[in-house]
Scaffold this motif. Structure first.
Motif, PDB file in Angstrom:
ATOM      1  N   VAL A  16       0.851  -1.185   0.000  1.00 49.73           N
ATOM      2  CA  VAL A  16       0.000   0.000   0.000  1.00 49.73           C
ATOM      3  C   VAL A  16       0.891   1.241   0.000  1.00 49.73           C
ATOM      4  O   VAL A  16       1.766   1.387   0.848  1.00 49.73           O
ATOM      5  CB  VAL A  16      -0.940   0.009   1.226  1.00 49.73           C
ATOM      6  N   ALA A  46      -2.908   4.634  -3.478  1.00 52.88           N
ATOM      7  CA  ALA A  46      -3.425   3.285  -3.734  1.00 52.88           C
ATOM      8  C   ALA A  46      -4.815   3.108  -3.127  1.00 52.88           C
ATOM      9  O   ALA A  46      -5.178   3.756  -2.147  1.00 52.88           O
ATOM     10  CB  ALA A  46      -2.494   2.237  -3.143  1.00 52.88           C
ATOM     11  N   THR A  47      -5.576   2.217  -3.753  1.00 52.99           N
ATOM     12  CA  THR A  47      -6.862   1.804  -3.205  1.00 52.99           C
ATOM     13  C   THR A  47      -6.649   0.414  -2.627  1.00 52.99           C
ATOM     14  O   THR A  47      -6.127  -0.467  -3.315  1.00 52.99           O
ATOM     15  CB  THR A  47      -7.945   1.779  -4.305  1.00 52.99           C
ATOM     16  N   VAL A  48      -7.022   0.237  -1.382  1.00 51.98           N
ATOM     17  CA  VAL A  48      -6.791  -1.035  -0.704  1.00 51.98           C
ATOM     18  C   VAL A  48      -8.114  -1.598  -0.216  1.00 51.98           C
ATOM     19  O   VAL A  48      -8.944  -0.871   0.317  1.00 51.98           O
ATOM     20  CB  VAL A  48      -5.779  -0.872   0.458  1.00 51.98           C
ATOM     21  N   THR A  92     -13.137  -0.825   1.687  1.00 55.81           N
ATOM     22  CA  THR A  92     -12.209  -0.281   0.696  1.00 55.81           C
ATOM     23  C   THR A  92     -11.865   1.160   1.058  1.00 55.81           C
ATOM     24  O   THR A  92     -12.747   1.961   1.357  1.00 55.81           O
ATOM     25  CB  THR A  92     -12.830  -0.339  -0.716  1.00 55.81           C
ATOM     26  N   ARG A 148      -8.965   4.535   0.075  1.00 59.45           N
ATOM     27  CA  ARG A 148      -7.952   5.092  -0.822  1.00 59.45           C
ATOM     28  C   ARG A 148      -7.093   6.041  -0.013  1.00 59.45           C
ATOM     29  O   ARG A 148      -7.606   6.943   0.661  1.00 59.45           O
ATOM     30  CB  ARG A 148      -8.600   5.835  -1.991  1.00 59.45           C
ATOM     31  N   TRP A 170      -3.293  10.177   4.449  1.00 59.44           N
ATOM     32  CA  TRP A 170      -2.076   9.413   4.690  1.00 59.44           C
ATOM     33  C   TRP A 170      -1.487   9.686   6.063  1.00 59.44           C
ATOM     34  O   TRP A 170      -0.697   8.889   6.560  1.00 59.44           O
ATOM     35  CB  TRP A 170      -1.044   9.678   3.595  1.00 59.44           C
ATOM     36  N   LEU A 210      -2.158   1.542   7.217  1.00 59.63           N
ATOM     37  CA  LEU A 210      -2.263   0.873   5.922  1.00 59.63           C
ATOM     38  C   LEU A 210      -1.012   1.034   5.062  1.00 59.63           C
ATOM     39  O   LEU A 210      -0.663   0.124   4.304  1.00 59.63           O
ATOM     40  CB  LEU A 210      -3.480   1.399   5.156  1.00 59.63           C
ATOM     41  N   GLU A 250       1.093  -5.240   2.916  1.00 63.86           N
ATOM     42  CA  GLU A 250       1.092  -6.085   1.723  1.00 63.86           C
ATOM     43  C   GLU A 250      -0.108  -7.013   1.748  1.00 63.86           C
ATOM     44  O   GLU A 250      -0.733  -7.208   2.796  1.00 63.86           O
ATOM     45  CB  GLU A 250       2.379  -6.892   1.664  1.00 63.86           C
ATOM     46  N   VAL A 265      -5.474  -7.437   4.413  1.00 66.80           N
ATOM     47  CA  VAL A 265      -5.383  -6.790   3.112  1.00 66.80           C
ATOM     48  C   VAL A 265      -5.614  -7.871   2.050  1.00 66.80           C
ATOM     49  O   VAL A 265      -4.898  -8.869   2.014  1.00 66.80           O
ATOM     50  CB  VAL A 265      -3.993  -6.125   2.910  1.00 66.80           C
ATOM     51  N   ILE A 288      -4.773  -4.639  -3.568  1.00 65.40           N
ATOM     52  CA  ILE A 288      -4.140  -3.318  -3.653  1.00 65.40           C
ATOM     53  C   ILE A 288      -4.175  -2.894  -5.113  1.00 65.40           C
ATOM     54  O   ILE A 288      -3.727  -3.617  -5.993  1.00 65.40           O
ATOM     55  CB  ILE A 288      -2.678  -3.352  -3.156  1.00 65.40           C
TER      56      ILE A 288
END
Length: 149
Positions: free
Chosen positions: A81, A85-87, A98, A100, A116, A124, A128, A145, A148
């Motif tokens: 991530v 990124a969209t996770v 979900t 972002r 962030w 996040l 991985e 997760v 990604i």
């Protein structure tokens, strides 16, 4: 008490002249934004001067924000991530969630946007696929997760 054991050069938070920016970032921190977020803010800015109720405060805020942001281009296939990124996570009860990872100025521009610098965003970043992350610092609940983008 002897004055020899007092640290006078330490900056005390209450007396500090350093202030957080309007975005909430600490002084000196870069204000990251996705390319898509910057484009949306520019589009919003171009619509404001022609609006019937011209809002000079909003215009100046958007202009200063766009002048100070650092645009981060998306990575093609991130292994972990990263910013932008969209996770997708699977919570303990199996429901998907979900998010972002975006800049503080664009959280409201993206569905599921998470800053962030927020606790969830920091948890996040770097995760991985298959890794478990805690969604809330206060609780013990973790999510896995699963994707990604």
């Amino acid at each position: 008490m002897s004055r020899a054991f007092v640290k006078e050069d330490v900056e005390i938070r209450e007396r500090s002249t350093r202030r957080r920016s309007a975005s909430g970032l600490p002084p000196g921190a870069l204000n990251y934004i996705t390319a898509e977020g910057a484009q949306r803010l520019r589009a919003r800015l171009t619509k404001l001067p022609g609006a019937p109720a011209k809002d000079d405060g909003a215009i100046s805020h958007l202009e200063s924000t766009l002048a100070l942001v650092t645009i981060v281009e998306p990575q093609a296939r991130p292994e972990a991530v990263v910013f932008g990124a969209t996770v997708t996570l699977r919570t303990a009860d199996g429901t998907p969630a979900t998010y972002r990872i975006v800049g503080v100025e664009e959280v409201d521009l993206h569905p599921g946007g998470v800053s962030w610098v927020s606790p969830l965003g920091r948890a996040l970043l770097g995760a991985e696929i298959g890794q478990r992350v805690r969604l809330d610092e206060a609780s013990k609940e973790a999510a896995t997760v699963v994707k990604i983008e």
